[in-house]
Motif scaffolding. Sequence first.
Motif, mmCIF file in Angstrom:
data_model
loop_
_atom_site.group_PDB
_atom_site.id
_atom_site.type_symbol
_atom_site.label_atom_id
_atom_site.label_comp_id
_atom_site.label_asym_id
_atom_site.label_seq_id
_atom_site.Cartn_x
_atom_site.Cartn_y
_atom_site.Cartn_z
ATOM 1 N N ASP A 81 0.816 -1.207 0.000
ATOM 2 C CA ASP A 81 0.000 0.000 0.000
ATOM 3 C C ASP A 81 0.854 1.263 0.000
ATOM 4 O O ASP A 81 0.321 2.368 -0.021
ATOM 5 C CB ASP A 81 -0.900 0.031 1.244
ATOM 6 C CG ASP A 81 -1.979 -1.036 1.208
ATOM 7 O OD1 ASP A 81 -2.481 -1.330 0.101
ATOM 8 O OD2 ASP A 81 -2.318 -1.586 2.276
ATOM 9 N N ARG B 9 -2.507 -0.698 -5.686
ATOM 10 C CA ARG B 9 -2.507 -0.191 -4.315
ATOM 11 C C ARG B 9 -1.774 1.148 -4.253
ATOM 12 O O ARG B 9 -0.895 1.433 -5.059
ATOM 13 C CB ARG B 9 -1.846 -1.229 -3.400
ATOM 14 C CG ARG B 9 -2.565 -2.562 -3.457
ATOM 15 C CD ARG B 9 -1.740 -3.719 -2.959
ATOM 16 N NE ARG B 9 -1.622 -3.729 -1.504
ATOM 17 C CZ ARG B 9 -1.024 -4.701 -0.827
ATOM 18 N NH1 ARG B 9 -0.483 -5.721 -1.463
ATOM 19 N NH2 ARG B 9 -0.948 -4.652 0.490
ATOM 20 N N ARG C 132 -5.464 5.256 -1.540
ATOM 21 C CA ARG C 132 -6.470 4.293 -1.120
ATOM 22 C C ARG C 132 -6.304 3.939 0.357
ATOM 23 O O ARG C 132 -7.288 3.747 1.075
ATOM 24 C CB ARG C 132 -6.371 3.023 -1.966
ATOM 25 C CG ARG C 132 -6.741 3.215 -3.445
ATOM 26 C CD ARG C 132 -6.716 1.884 -4.183
ATOM 27 N NE ARG C 132 -7.654 0.941 -3.594
ATOM 28 C CZ ARG C 132 -7.587 -0.381 -3.758
ATOM 29 N NH1 ARG C 132 -6.610 -0.915 -4.471
ATOM 30 N NH2 ARG C 132 -8.480 -1.166 -3.197
#
Length: 327
Positions: free
Chosen positions: A171, A232, A236
């Motif tokens: 991420d 990712r 987000r």
Amino acid sequence: MENIQSKEAQGRVADAPSGHWVYRVLPRRVWPYAQLARWDRPIGWILLLWPCWWSAALGAVAFGRPEDPLLTLLPNPWFLFLFLVGAIAMRGAGCTYNDIVDEKIDAEVERTRSRPLPSGQVSRKQAWAFLIAQALVGLVVLLQFNSFSILLGLCSLVIIAAYPFMKRITDWPQFVLGLAFSWGALMGWASEFADLEAAPILLYIGSIMWVIGYDTIYAHQDKEDDALVGVRSTARLFGENTKMWLVGLYGGALACFALAFAAAEVPMPALAGLVAAGAHMARQIRVLNIDDPDQCLKLFKSNGTVGWLIFLGLIGGALWISLKPLV
């Protein structure tokens, strides 16, 4: 030239400005290569350049004394030029490599499917050849510096090679981008002293946080498409808490920059640039609407101004050292 590029027609990439000189000056056969290198979107190489120029200016003014000639307190113009050419070449090479790796993902995202590879304007073989040509320009630039800087610059290739894959496995791809885009914060100092000390390392850490911040804003443009294709990002990850994260990231960046200035014994007037940059960053956070892609792009681009403010602050510090005995 307003047409958005597709498999059926040549034109501009969706998020590139219309009427750009690339489309007015270059022959049509060159357009896809200019798009691979992002010559029609200069903000990328501008943001890559700023840590280089900050570091060069920091190295020049570091530990300055009033008896030092003014020209020795200012960054070497030749180094600034080399960093400029290198930033344009390596940003172009990096973007070309990123497009080669991400061709299938780009074809699924509205903003990127008009890029040269997914739109069929160039082949992968042509893209690889163009990538190598740009990398060779970057190598020629790198070879103009001292041996320590050359080795340091080559070390960055590992991060550059890894970056396009990060959005698939973490991420935090913006962190890896920060590692790559901030490398110049080490290079400018190394070109001056042929070593590294606390000051450039602190500048590097601060720049990483700055990059994560501004690229999170940028990534909010694509969060819906990214969710659909499994890409990712910190946009987000942070979601509705983005502003809070930006406060921490931008605040941390400014703190590290201030500590870098202190470690290099830069005079206090240089901090005026950091104060102005902080005000600009605060405005970005205050007005940010993460659900407005156009505004996200505009705020992302405004970080070029942050670069100018910090750089001019360092130049002001050099002038202060030189002129203070006269006042």
